[in-house]
Design an enzyme around this catalytic site. Structure first.
Site, mmCIF file in Angstrom:
data_model
loop_
_atom_site.group_PDB
_atom_site.id
_atom_site.type_symbol
_atom_site.label_atom_id
_atom_site.label_comp_id
_atom_site.label_asym_id
_atom_site.label_seq_id
_atom_site.Cartn_x
_atom_site.Cartn_y
_atom_site.Cartn_z
ATOM 1 N N CYS A 98 0.789 -1.217 0.122
ATOM 2 C CA CYS A 98 0.123 0.144 -0.032
ATOM 3 C C CYS A 98 0.956 1.167 -0.037
ATOM 4 O O CYS A 98 1.846 1.317 0.749
ATOM 5 C CB CYS A 98 -0.899 -0.096 1.332
ATOM 6 S SG CYS A 98 -2.117 1.292 1.342
ATOM 7 N N CYS A 100 0.148 4.385 0.712
ATOM 8 C CA CYS A 100 -0.538 5.453 1.483
ATOM 9 C C CYS A 100 -0.263 5.336 2.946
ATOM 10 O O CYS A 100 -0.777 6.104 3.591
ATOM 11 C CB CYS A 100 -2.024 5.568 1.378
ATOM 12 S SG CYS A 100 -2.764 5.192 -0.277
ATOM 13 N N CYS A 117 -1.640 -4.987 -1.333
ATOM 14 C CA CYS A 117 -3.133 -4.658 -2.030
ATOM 15 C C CYS A 117 -3.597 -5.898 -2.746
ATOM 16 O O CYS A 117 -2.806 -6.455 -3.365
ATOM 17 C CB CYS A 117 -2.699 -3.358 -3.129
ATOM 18 S SG CYS A 117 -4.276 -2.869 -3.451
ATOM 19 N N CYS A 119 -5.198 -5.086 0.815
ATOM 20 C CA CYS A 119 -4.765 -5.327 2.225
ATOM 21 C C CYS A 119 -5.847 -5.964 3.152
ATOM 22 O O CYS A 119 -7.043 -6.163 2.442
ATOM 23 C CB CYS A 119 -4.517 -3.850 2.732
ATOM 24 S SG CYS A 119 -5.971 -2.805 2.882
ATOM 25 N N CYS A 128 -10.849 0.842 2.542
ATOM 26 C CA CYS A 128 -9.629 1.091 1.728
ATOM 27 C C CYS A 128 -9.153 2.704 1.977
ATOM 28 O O CYS A 128 -9.961 3.538 1.508
ATOM 29 C CB CYS A 128 -9.603 0.861 0.384
ATOM 30 S SG CYS A 128 -8.538 1.758 -0.686
HETATM 31 FE FE1 SF4 Z 1 -3.994 0.510 0.111
HETATM 32 FE FE2 SF4 Z 1 -6.430 0.390 -0.609
HETATM 33 FE FE3 SF4 Z 1 -4.855 -1.509 -1.543
HETATM 34 FE FE4 SF4 Z 1 -5.708 -1.626 0.999
HETATM 35 S S1 SF4 Z 1 -6.984 -1.806 -0.619
HETATM 36 S S2 SF4 Z 1 -3.606 -1.761 0.220
HETATM 37 S S3 SF4 Z 1 -5.681 0.622 1.459
HETATM 38 S S4 SF4 Z 1 -4.901 0.760 -1.999
#
Ligand code: SF4
Length: 152
Positions: A98, A100, A117, A119, A128
């Site tokens: 991820c 972020c 991802c 996750c 998310c």
């Molecule tokens: Fe990041 Fe969303 Fe992927 Fe989870 S689902 S790893 S929060 S981009």
């Protein structure tokens, strides 16, 4: 230059953004330099791998939107940036960690798998925090028909 677009099957709009794929990031663990999977590649070789990874992450995103009945954000630059970050991690770390979050040790996080991802919070609770996959109760949820594609 790589362009990422969004489109719907019924609407004619699209949005594109330029993406500089030539900058390297050097990731630091707590006490040592992280050895990237892309170490040893030329800038051109790394760029080519990132283009390929971006295509793969875009295809994954489009499929996962359908599977989870989620939507992209109304502001399409957000999924574009997230996918670029996922693709860079896939090339540099070997997994779509991820993009972020801050990590003390990215290699350890990749091995743990929790933030690869999609996750665990997304898989288990449809949460998310990157706003790549939004449930319909989100104020930022976009058109459920919008999908991404890339043009190069
Ligand atoms: Fe990041 Fe969303 Fe992927 Fe989870 S689902 S790893 S929060 S981009």
């Amino acid at each position: 230059m790589l362009l990422l677009f969004a489109t719907t099957s019924c609407l004619g709009f699209s949005t594109g953004f330029p993406s500089s794929l030539t900058s390297y990031s050097r990731y630091l663990n707590s006490d040592s330099i992280l050895h990237l999977k892309s170490d040893g590649l030329t800038a051109e070789e790394r760029d080519a791998k990132i283009v390929k990874a971006t295509k793969a992450m875009t295809a994954f995103t489009n499929k996962y939107l359908v599977n989870t009945e989620t939507t992209l954000c109304t502001e399409l630059s957000i999924p574009a940036v997230v996918i670029k970050g996922l693709a860079e991690h896939k090339v540099d770390l070997g997994a779509p960690l991820c993009p972020c979050r801050f990590y003390e040790d990215k290699e350890k996080e990749v091995k743990d798998g929790y933030w690869n991802c999609p996750c665990v919070p997304m898989r288990e609770e449809k949460k998310c925090h990157c706003m790549l996959f939004l449930t319909e109760d989100s104020a930022f949820a976009g058109d459920s028909q919008v999908r991404l594609y890339i043009y190069k």
